[in-house]
Design a protein around this motif. Structure first.
Motif, mmCIF file in Angstrom:
data_model
loop_
_atom_site.group_PDB
_atom_site.id
_atom_site.type_symbol
_atom_site.label_atom_id
_atom_site.label_comp_id
_atom_site.label_asym_id
_atom_site.label_seq_id
_atom_site.Cartn_x
_atom_site.Cartn_y
_atom_site.Cartn_z
ATOM 1 N N SER A 350 0.829 -1.206 0.000
ATOM 2 C CA SER A 350 0.000 0.000 0.000
ATOM 3 C C SER A 350 0.866 1.260 0.000
ATOM 4 N N ILE A 351 2.052 1.159 0.587
ATOM 5 C CA ILE A 351 2.993 2.288 0.535
ATOM 6 C C ILE A 351 3.472 2.505 -0.900
ATOM 7 N N LEU A 352 3.656 1.400 -1.599
ATOM 8 C CA LEU A 352 4.171 1.451 -2.976
ATOM 9 C C LEU A 352 3.304 2.323 -3.877
ATOM 10 N N GLU A 353 2.009 2.297 -3.638
ATOM 11 C CA GLU A 353 1.097 3.075 -4.479
ATOM 12 C C GLU A 353 1.440 4.565 -4.462
ATOM 13 N N GLY A 354 1.789 5.069 -3.283
ATOM 14 C CA GLY A 354 2.016 6.502 -3.162
ATOM 15 C C GLY A 354 3.475 6.924 -3.287
ATOM 16 N N ILE A 395 12.964 -2.553 0.156
ATOM 17 C CA ILE A 395 13.263 -1.459 -0.774
ATOM 18 C C ILE A 395 12.169 -0.399 -0.709
ATOM 19 N N ILE A 396 10.928 -0.846 -0.749
ATOM 20 C CA ILE A 396 9.793 0.085 -0.717
ATOM 21 C C ILE A 396 9.843 0.958 0.539
ATOM 22 N N ASN A 397 10.044 0.325 1.685
ATOM 23 C CA ASN A 397 10.082 1.064 2.945
ATOM 24 C C ASN A 397 11.256 2.039 2.996
ATOM 25 N N SER A 398 12.372 1.622 2.432
ATOM 26 C CA SER A 398 13.542 2.492 2.436
ATOM 27 C C SER A 398 13.328 3.703 1.549
ATOM 28 N N LEU A 414 8.789 -2.155 -10.386
ATOM 29 C CA LEU A 414 8.527 -2.670 -9.036
ATOM 30 C C LEU A 414 7.034 -2.847 -8.804
ATOM 31 N N ARG A 415 6.247 -1.888 -9.275
ATOM 32 C CA ARG A 415 4.793 -1.997 -9.116
ATOM 33 C C ARG A 415 4.247 -3.174 -9.905
ATOM 34 N N GLN A 432 -8.488 -6.196 3.928
ATOM 35 C CA GLN A 432 -8.886 -5.013 4.668
ATOM 36 C C GLN A 432 -9.501 -3.954 3.753
ATOM 37 N N LEU A 433 -9.004 -3.909 2.522
ATOM 38 C CA LEU A 433 -9.448 -2.848 1.624
ATOM 39 C C LEU A 433 -10.755 -3.183 0.939
ATOM 40 N N ALA A 434 -11.247 -4.374 1.193
ATOM 41 C CA ALA A 434 -12.330 -4.897 0.381
ATOM 42 C C ALA A 434 -13.594 -4.036 0.324
ATOM 43 N N ASN A 435 -14.192 -3.724 1.460
ATOM 44 C CA ASN A 435 -15.603 -3.389 1.359
ATOM 45 C C ASN A 435 -16.093 -1.963 1.634
#
Length: 487
Positions: A350-354, A395-398, A414-415, A432-435
């Motif tokens: 989810s971080i990767l998206e932004g 990598i994403i977190n860094s 990466l995405r 969690q993101l489902a509904n």
RNA sequence: GGUCGGAUGGCCGAGUGGCUAGGCAGAGGUCUGCAAAACCUCCUACAGCGGUUCGAAUCCGCUUCCGACCUCCA
């Protein structure tokens, strides 16, 4: 991208380069469930394993026809060999309902469970009762070839005769003498001529409910027959992959091979793939041992062996963290470890998206991508793949922390990598993101808290944060603002 | 009893001759109003005993323990 995929073939006990018989088409047959009771978690593991295989082959660009049967007749209770009672019918008599009522109930349950685990439906899901004619025809072929005999309206496969010019133990690697000498004497009145002979067609007793007319008797097909008949019908005399749980290998698949060889002199599949068992405290999970739990019990935690419930995707992730050919031991500790690890992976996604790209990137994603493919190409090694995905998470977190820079090209790659391997291949999704509208509500609360914070009103901001924590939400303050997570 | 397979760090789990995954837990640090998350560092194990080899978790032998199948089983 051209990929050299190696699969472990039980037939030769080694990994082999996967070369489909007629590319780009791939035919897979997997022995499905007998629908006489709820599927337990061990059953689920097998279908999740083959789902991974199906998904990866599809991802590689193969046109896969995936056939997974449902056994809804002819499957016998164990205590009397072929003399036993039909599993489904036994249950039906017990519940005083029609056999097909049982079949319907548990087929629906099976489908629901598969869906919850995000297991893709097969291309064709044939049933034994829907293919009685094909099964009768196959018995006729085997009789005509001289490898079966009829006694009192039942037809048996003649293993001894077959063995004269075929290797009956080609798959299970056991020699005939051993098999004959070590077959348990089950004591029942047995009309078979040879100890290893197995039923192709069984004459029904008068009280038997599920029965069909045949040239030999009013009866029902032997269990091993349906898979031979249906795989032949939908995939041909020879197809690419035949799979199932490893417990089916020594007897069921051995007999399937014998039936196919006897009727058309061909081993039905080129590659035989067997998945290993789920164990509990080191023992195979099975209904008879009483150590099995149902998926529903796992989700709610309602079982004496469970400390708490786990979501279906956590369970799927847990299973994919082990290789399909290894036994996997279930424990609460292992589940909790998987739950946390899975959450970490989802969080990174989810971080990767932004994430923002930089002009001067310092990382090259393509070696990582190659390692992901290498892992899957090595006999569908999902645990190694997951290890690589955790490297991606790092990598994403860094990058998010500003400790590493990535350029636009690599960020795109990466995405793509995460989407393809996590969603498409591993079949994992963020439950969690489902509904719901929760994200909007949370945004509002977070904004209120941030106002308090900027006014240095920490009493209020802590009240909000701790309050949310108590009802199951964790707030996290970062450079880019505040994020939240379900605990 | 027969056949086959397995034994990896506190836990789970990859790895078929040298490069000694990964997750969880634990320790220290950075960041931070606090908390959490994240990142960095540390913890370096291969059941036991022999053998092969320059070198073995990995190959061979023996021993111990566990499991699967032989009967329906994913």
């Amino acid at each position: 991208m051209e990929q050299k995929l190696f699969v472990y073939n039980t037939l030769f006990r080694k990994k082999e380069l996967f070369e489909p018989l007629s590319p780009p088409h791939v035919g897979i047959y997997v022995c499905g469930p007998t629908v006489y009771s709820d599927v337990h978690l061990g059953n689920c593991r097998t279908f999740i394993s083959f789902d991974l295989i199906f998904r990866y082959l599809t991802h590689l660009g193969y046109k896969v026809r995936y056939v997974r049967n449902v056994t809804d007749a002819g499957h016998l209770e164990g205590d009397g060999g072929d003399e036993g009672e039909d599993k489904i019918e036994k249950k039906a008599k017990l519940a005083q309902v029609e056999p097909m009522e049982i079949v319907q109930k548990y087929t629906i349950d099976f489908h629901d469970t598969m869906k919850v685990f995000n297991v893709l439906p097969p291309s064709i899901e044939p049933t034994a009762t829907g293919h009685i004619i094909e099964q009768i025809e196959l018995v006729q072929k085997i009789l005509a070839a001289g490898f079966a005999y009829e006694i009192n309206g039942s037809v048996y496969f003649d293993v001894e005769k077959y063995s004269k010019n075929h290797d009956y133990g080609i798959l299970n690697r056991r020699n005939l003498e051993d098999m004959i000498n070590n077959t348990r004497d089950l004591g029942g009145q047995d009309e078979k001529l040879g100890k290893l002979d197995f039923a192709l067609w069984i004459k029904a007793k008068p009280e038997h409910l599920m029965k069909w007319p045949s040239p030999w008797s009013l009866g029902f097909p032997g269990w091993h027959l349906e898979c031979s008949a249906m795989s032949n019908k939908y995939l041909g005399k020879q197809f690419d992959i035949h799979g199932g749980g490893i417990d089916l290998m020594p007897t069921h698949h051995t007999n399937e091979i014998a039936q196919s060889m006897a009727s058309c002199e061909k081993i039905p599949a080129k590659y035989w793939i067997h998945t290993n068992m789920l164990t509990v405290n080191g023992q195979k999970m099975s209904k008879s041992l009483g150590n099995s739990f149902l998926p529903q019990q796992l989700f709610t935690g309602d079982h004496s062996l469970l400390n708490k419930g786990y979501t279906p995707m956590t369970v799927r992730f847990f299973m994919l963290q082990a290789h399909y050919r290894s036994t996997l031991d279930f424990s609460n500790e292992a589940m909790e470890a998987s739950e946390k690890g899975f959450k970490r992976l989802l969080n990174a996604i989810s971080i990767l998206e932004g994430l923002q790209a930089s002009a001067d990137g310092e990382i090259d994603i393509s070696p990582l991508q190659k390692r992901c493919y290498d892992a899957m190409n090595d006999d569908f090694n999902s645990p190694v793949l997951i290890a690589e995905l955790f490297e991606a998470a790092r990598i994403i977190n860094s990058v998010k922390d500003g400790k590493l820079k990535i350029d636009a090209e690599n960020l795109t790659l990466l995405r793509k990598l995460m989407k393809e391997f996590v969603e498409d291949v591993l079949g994992l999704k963020n439950e969690q993101l489902a509904n719901n509208d929760l994200p909007k509500v949370m945004d509002m609360i977070v904004n209120l808290r941030n106002e308090a914070k900027s006014n240095k009103d920490y009493a209020t901001s802590d009240k909000i944060r701790i309050g949310l924590q108590q009802i199951g939400f964790q707030l996290m303050d970062g450079k880019e603002g505040t994020s939240w997570n379900k605990i």
